[in-house]
Every structure is written in structure tokens, then in C-alpha cells.
Motif scaffolding. Structure first.
Motif, PDB file in Angstrom:
ATOM      1  N   ALA A  36      38.955  40.009  49.191  1.00  0.00           N
ATOM      2  CA  ALA A  36      37.693  39.569  48.592  1.00  0.00           C
ATOM      3  C   ALA A  36      36.611  40.644  48.649  1.00  0.00           C
ATOM      4  O   ALA A  36      35.823  40.786  47.715  1.00  0.00           O
ATOM      5  N   THR A  41      38.534  45.697  41.023  1.00  0.00           N
ATOM      6  CA  THR A  41      37.910  45.703  39.707  1.00  0.00           C
ATOM      7  C   THR A  41      38.797  45.074  38.636  1.00  0.00           C
ATOM      8  O   THR A  41      38.296  44.641  37.600  1.00  0.00           O
ATOM      9  N   LEU A  58      42.311  34.970  44.416  1.00  0.00           N
ATOM     10  CA  LEU A  58      41.435  36.145  44.437  1.00  0.00           C
ATOM     11  C   LEU A  58      40.673  36.263  43.122  1.00  0.00           C
ATOM     12  O   LEU A  58      39.475  36.541  43.117  1.00  0.00           O
ATOM     13  N   LEU A  62      36.581  36.394  42.787  1.00  0.00           N
ATOM     14  CA  LEU A  62      35.916  37.560  42.208  1.00  0.00           C
ATOM     15  C   LEU A  62      35.401  37.330  40.790  1.00  0.00           C
ATOM     16  O   LEU A  62      34.701  38.181  40.243  1.00  0.00           O
TER      17      LEU A  62
END
Length: 140
Positions: A36, A41, A58, A62
Motif C-alpha cells: 500500500a 504506479t 491493492l 490505491l
């Protein structure tokens, strides 16, 4: 550029496109906790449900939409390299080693069919300077 590579988490043993088991869902959540704050990206998965389910926690944390890698290692290499400074690739026991090698890492890595706990961190630099760290993480 840093590329983190994992094999999908534990999967059901039946079906054409098996889902994750309860243990696999726990492992996917663990990955989300671990990565995390890593600066991911982009996230890449295969077309298989188990890779998408491994990446989903995840991606949710994000706010990323995972991208599907191409079946061709050469094309997938280009996709991964365009993913930004820190990329997560969720693959399979055969594709993770192929991606590592295609990105300049060492050849000959194996992941057994019953192993779901390998995590690789590849620092991609101009050839032949890539460096690879290999870890195992415990699913509790």
C-alpha cells in the motif's frame, strides 16, 4: 524502475478459471497491506481470474485499475516498462520467471505448482545491471 512480481495467491483446484481460496484471499489482502505504501504506479495481471483477484485488494486501496498483460512476453515487457516507476505484476508460476528474464533479471528461476509465497523485487536498469531480490512471505 522497480518491478515487483508475485504469483497469484492460492486458487481453487477445479474449474477452467478458478477463483481464490479463503487462504488466497487472505494472501491477496496481505499483499495489499504490504504494498500500500510502496509507491505502486501500475498493476498488471493476466486474463485469469486468480491473478485479478490477487491484485484487486491493492488496486482498490490505491484506486488503480489493473491492466492485462499480453500473452507474448516481448509485448508484456513493453507494457510493464511503460507502467511507471513502481509496478506490480501478478502472474503465474511460468510467467513470473519469464517476465523477470525478459526485464533483464536472471534466468532459471522456478516456482513450484504448490508455492504461492514467492515475491520478487526487480530493479530494472540498463542491461546487464538489473538486480533481483527474492523473498517469501507467510500467509497467516
Amino acid at each position: 524502475m522497480v518491478v515487483m512480481l508475485v504469483r497469484h495467491a492460492e486458487r481453487q483446484t477445479s474449474g477452467a478459471d478458478p477463483a481464490l481460496t479463503v487462504a488466497g484471499k487472505r494472501r491477496a489482502s496481505l499483499l495489499a497491506t504490504m504494498f500500500a505504501g510502496a509507491g505502486v504506479t501500475s498493476i498488471f495481471t493476466s486474463a485469469a481470474r486468480r491473478t485479478k483477484e490477487t491484485a484487486a485488494p491493492l488496486a482498490s486501496v490505491l484506486g488503480l485499475t489493473p491492466r492485462q498483460t499480453d500473452d507474448s512476453t516481448a509485448v508484456a515487457r513493453g507494457q510493464i516498462l511503460s507502467g511507471g516507476a513502481c509496478v506490480l505484476v501478478v502472474g503465474h508460476s511460468n510467467t513470473v520467471p519469464e517476465f523477470i528474464e525478459a526485464l533483464g533479471g536472471p534466468a532459471g528461476i522456478t516456482i513450484d505448482d504448490h508455492e504461492f509465497d514467492h515475491m520478487f523485487v526487480l530493479t530494472v536498469k540498463p542491461p546487464p545491471a538489473a538486480s533481483l531480490l527474492r523473498f517469501r512471505y507467510v500467509n497467516v
